[in-house]
Design a protein around this motif. Sequence first.
Motif, PDB file in Angstrom:
ATOM      1  N   MET A  15      53.872  57.271  -1.698  1.00 52.11           N
ATOM      2  CA  MET A  15      55.100  57.212  -0.926  1.00 52.11           C
ATOM      3  C   MET A  15      55.098  56.088   0.109  1.00 52.11           C
ATOM      4  O   MET A  15      56.111  55.434   0.321  1.00 52.11           O
ATOM      5  CB  MET A  15      55.336  58.554  -0.224  1.00 52.11           C
ATOM      6  CG  MET A  15      55.592  59.712  -1.182  1.00 52.11           C
ATOM      7  SD  MET A  15      55.395  61.341  -0.417  1.00 52.11           S
ATOM      8  CE  MET A  15      56.671  61.326   0.818  1.00 52.11           C
ATOM      9  N   TYR A  16      53.936  55.859   0.753  1.00 53.01           N
ATOM     10  CA  TYR A  16      53.897  54.931   1.874  1.00 53.01           C
ATOM     11  C   TYR A  16      53.024  53.713   1.624  1.00 53.01           C
ATOM     12  O   TYR A  16      53.139  52.718   2.341  1.00 53.01           O
ATOM     13  CB  TYR A  16      53.382  55.647   3.126  1.00 53.01           C
ATOM     14  CG  TYR A  16      54.024  56.981   3.370  1.00 53.01           C
ATOM     15  CD1 TYR A  16      55.412  57.109   3.426  1.00 53.01           C
ATOM     16  CD2 TYR A  16      53.247  58.132   3.531  1.00 53.01           C
ATOM     17  CE1 TYR A  16      56.010  58.339   3.636  1.00 53.01           C
ATOM     18  CE2 TYR A  16      53.835  59.365   3.746  1.00 53.01           C
ATOM     19  CZ  TYR A  16      55.211  59.467   3.794  1.00 53.01           C
ATOM     20  OH  TYR A  16      55.808  60.681   4.001  1.00 53.01           O
ATOM     21  N   TRP A  72      56.610  61.964   6.715  1.00 53.00           N
ATOM     22  CA  TRP A  72      57.778  62.044   5.823  1.00 53.00           C
ATOM     23  C   TRP A  72      59.081  61.988   6.623  1.00 53.00           C
ATOM     24  O   TRP A  72      60.017  61.286   6.249  1.00 53.00           O
ATOM     25  CB  TRP A  72      57.712  63.338   5.001  1.00 53.00           C
ATOM     26  CG  TRP A  72      58.936  63.532   4.157  1.00 53.00           C
ATOM     27  CD1 TRP A  72      59.238  62.901   2.993  1.00 53.00           C
ATOM     28  CD2 TRP A  72      60.031  64.394   4.455  1.00 53.00           C
ATOM     29  NE1 TRP A  72      60.464  63.314   2.531  1.00 53.00           N
ATOM     30  CE2 TRP A  72      60.977  64.228   3.413  1.00 53.00           C
ATOM     31  CE3 TRP A  72      60.312  65.284   5.482  1.00 53.00           C
ATOM     32  CZ2 TRP A  72      62.175  64.929   3.386  1.00 53.00           C
ATOM     33  CZ3 TRP A  72      61.507  65.986   5.451  1.00 53.00           C
ATOM     34  CH2 TRP A  72      62.431  65.803   4.412  1.00 53.00           C
ATOM     35  N   PHE A  82      57.907  59.817  -9.796  1.00 54.64           N
ATOM     36  CA  PHE A  82      58.435  59.200  -8.577  1.00 54.64           C
ATOM     37  C   PHE A  82      58.190  57.693  -8.589  1.00 54.64           C
ATOM     38  O   PHE A  82      59.071  56.909  -8.238  1.00 54.64           O
ATOM     39  CB  PHE A  82      57.779  59.836  -7.348  1.00 54.64           C
ATOM     40  CG  PHE A  82      57.956  59.031  -6.096  1.00 54.64           C
ATOM     41  CD1 PHE A  82      59.217  58.851  -5.540  1.00 54.64           C
ATOM     42  CD2 PHE A  82      56.870  58.426  -5.477  1.00 54.64           C
ATOM     43  CE1 PHE A  82      59.387  58.091  -4.389  1.00 54.64           C
ATOM     44  CE2 PHE A  82      57.032  57.666  -4.334  1.00 54.64           C
ATOM     45  CZ  PHE A  82      58.294  57.503  -3.789  1.00 54.64           C
ATOM     46  N   ARG A 108      61.233  54.922  -8.564  1.00 51.58           N
ATOM     47  CA  ARG A 108      61.379  53.905  -7.527  1.00 51.58           C
ATOM     48  C   ARG A 108      61.424  52.505  -8.135  1.00 51.58           C
ATOM     49  O   ARG A 108      62.130  51.624  -7.645  1.00 51.58           O
ATOM     50  CB  ARG A 108      60.235  54.002  -6.529  1.00 51.58           C
ATOM     51  CG  ARG A 108      60.377  53.005  -5.386  1.00 51.58           C
ATOM     52  CD  ARG A 108      59.402  53.292  -4.269  1.00 51.58           C
ATOM     53  NE  ARG A 108      58.044  53.398  -4.760  1.00 51.58           N
ATOM     54  CZ  ARG A 108      57.035  53.892  -4.045  1.00 51.58           C
ATOM     55  NH1 ARG A 108      57.259  54.350  -2.830  1.00 51.58           N
ATOM     56  NH2 ARG A 108      55.829  53.950  -4.541  1.00 51.58           N
ATOM     57  N   PRO A 165      61.907  60.435  -1.499  1.00 49.17           N
ATOM     58  CA  PRO A 165      61.087  61.535  -2.011  1.00 49.17           C
ATOM     59  C   PRO A 165      61.152  62.732  -1.065  1.00 49.17           C
ATOM     60  O   PRO A 165      61.047  62.583   0.168  1.00 49.17           O
ATOM     61  CB  PRO A 165      59.682  60.922  -2.040  1.00 49.17           C
ATOM     62  CG  PRO A 165      59.698  59.851  -0.999  1.00 49.17           C
ATOM     63  CD  PRO A 165      61.097  59.316  -0.988  1.00 49.17           C
TER      64      PRO A 165
END
Length: 715
Positions: free
Chosen positions: A81-82, A114, A159, A163, A172
């Motif tokens: 995610m990051y 998040w 995911f 993306r 997300p």
Amino acid sequence: MAEKIGLPPEFLEGYRSKVVPLENFWDNKQWGASGPKMGLGVSAVLQESYQKERKFVLREDHRDHFQTYTGAGHSLAAAAMYGKFLDEGSSAYLSQDYRYVFDPTEVEEFSTAWRNRTFEQFASEIALTAFNLEPSQYGVRDPTFFLFDPKSNYDLIDFWNLRAQALGRVHPIPIDFWLEAKEELAKLAERYHRPVSGNRFGRNATLELARSISSEEMVQNLQADISDWKPGIISIKSRRDRVWQGHSNNRSSVGVEVSRPYAVEQSKIIEQDDDEYFRFDTLDPGFGDDAGHSHNDYSWVNVLTVSDNYHRYGLATTLPFNVDRRLRWRLSVDCKTIVNSEGWCFPQRFSGSGETIKKNPPIHYFSKYFEAAGFSTGQSEAGRIAQQMFSSLSREASALYAVGIFGSAERLRFFNKYAMGQRIRASGDEVKEESFPTRSISLTDLDKHVKVVGQEGVTRKSLVSRLIGYNVLQLGVEVKCPHCFSVNWYDLEAIKYALKCELCRQDFEFPQDDIDGRSGNWKYRLVGPFATPDYARGSYASLLTARILSEVGGRDDQLTFCTGLELTSAEERYEADLVCWLREVGRFDVLADPKLVFAECKSFATEALKSIDFARMAALGKQFPEAALVFSVLKEEFSDNEKSLAATFLRQHAGKLQYGSYERPVIFLTGRDLYFKYGISGGDDARYTYYETDALDEFASATQRLNLGMESQTQ
């Protein structure tokens, strides 16, 4: 893994290596520093950001804009995610540089990280990978809220792929945070909502469920959860796009939209000041180290999409992909050019450089292609004549457009009537072939022809003007020899006071006192390859077939073709009147791998296609099972016997029926197709719909229905 999927060995090591194992990805030590073996290092982004944004600014004013996750929980999900820099190894300096330039907030709680990213617009390490990049027009989609289980590896893969499709327009949402954050998410979705008059949804967000939690019960629960949200601001999607499925023009197998980010885009007309080469200035990201270069030959890529409308310059704009093939398209000085679904990719290392591309003729690339398949190549006499005709047309016009001037049976018969004559005489065991000069064409002949053809708006003057411009006709003077009384024709460059008879080869004086009072001495003749007898050895059929196939691809420059190609191996010999690479209509801005096409092209004979022609094409099709096959004739329709042979050929060599079409596209064309005026689909006089000309399989089925009378293909 690269070996298992069939990549050539030279892709794995050596000068042309294109595959780097992850364990060796960051050990490239050149120019005094380490960096990636492929791609532009993030250090260049950090340096650029520091020099232009951070060097003279109080960084404390920006500290809340960046964060780095330092917690232990959900480490894999957080990395996806990051993003995350490694704190050890040869790339550890990137983590240090990132902290120095951005002074990010360290966050230990997964939920806090998040929330910072979703509602406070905090950036993180992964944002640097999109520095200075813009998405292409495709892939820019409405925002997606992706509901997933952060402990599921499958969901994380989904995911990541999602993306890539949308280039960062994905939020997300871990499933555990849904209920406590749904009110804030509703406000976020409402900010994205752009209703359209008559459509309450318009532009809205999508709530997409990951595979591990997707169920009918979950969908019902979510619908209940968002029932109090503003109507139209979000829609629920419980299925995943088939990102693993390749792009295809088969409507049962269509890929998905994928965002194609770019740093710089430019469209330009390249001046054609050289017969052999053309050059273009390359683009660069606009940042990098001070030396203007990077650490590897694949730091960035210039993607070139070439358009040569109607083959004005004779460029081979459509080439098969060489990503997983042993095809070395030497388009530039080195051999590293990659041809793929984006275009011609030229790997770059230095800023401010350029690329020089050699303008090889299509036969050069076909020879390389078939040599890789174990065949030597040559071009037949008929193929060379057709190539000469095409080259002659391209000197004064866009060649495929100019081919349309031959688009009627009457026009072709007219040209054949005035072409060179031939006579074969047999005397005992000796057979002689005699050739006679082309016949002269008077103004009266041209007037009669224009009247017979009857094309609206075409006059004798306009027709002659085009034919002269296309290097088909030439004006000259007819003079009768006083010795043998044969009529000679001389072009304007050959006219002089002392002439030589073409038949008896005796000299005589130009008859200055015997000029036809009605200017009857002035006549036209076919010149160059257009004077070849027997319908230019079949060249008209080949060129008209190439012209109509270019319409199937959607754009004429999506076709590269070669006429009269001979293929020879140690065991077999094949010949095709026309060989093409045809790229069908692309979807989602993705170029399709061109389809190989072989064509058998015939003229006006009552039984033009014989059993031997179908047998030869069957053998060629067996050797190249992925190729599409074409049978074309100049006459208006196939005979009953030809239709019977064609039906047998389809049953035996076209594969299975799938969705109303044979597995292998086999196209049957007649003069009704080849002589089209403005387009083969959509117009009032068109035989085909736009749908039927989108792809080869659809077009093949339509030609079988119209030209073979095969109304149903369900058996």
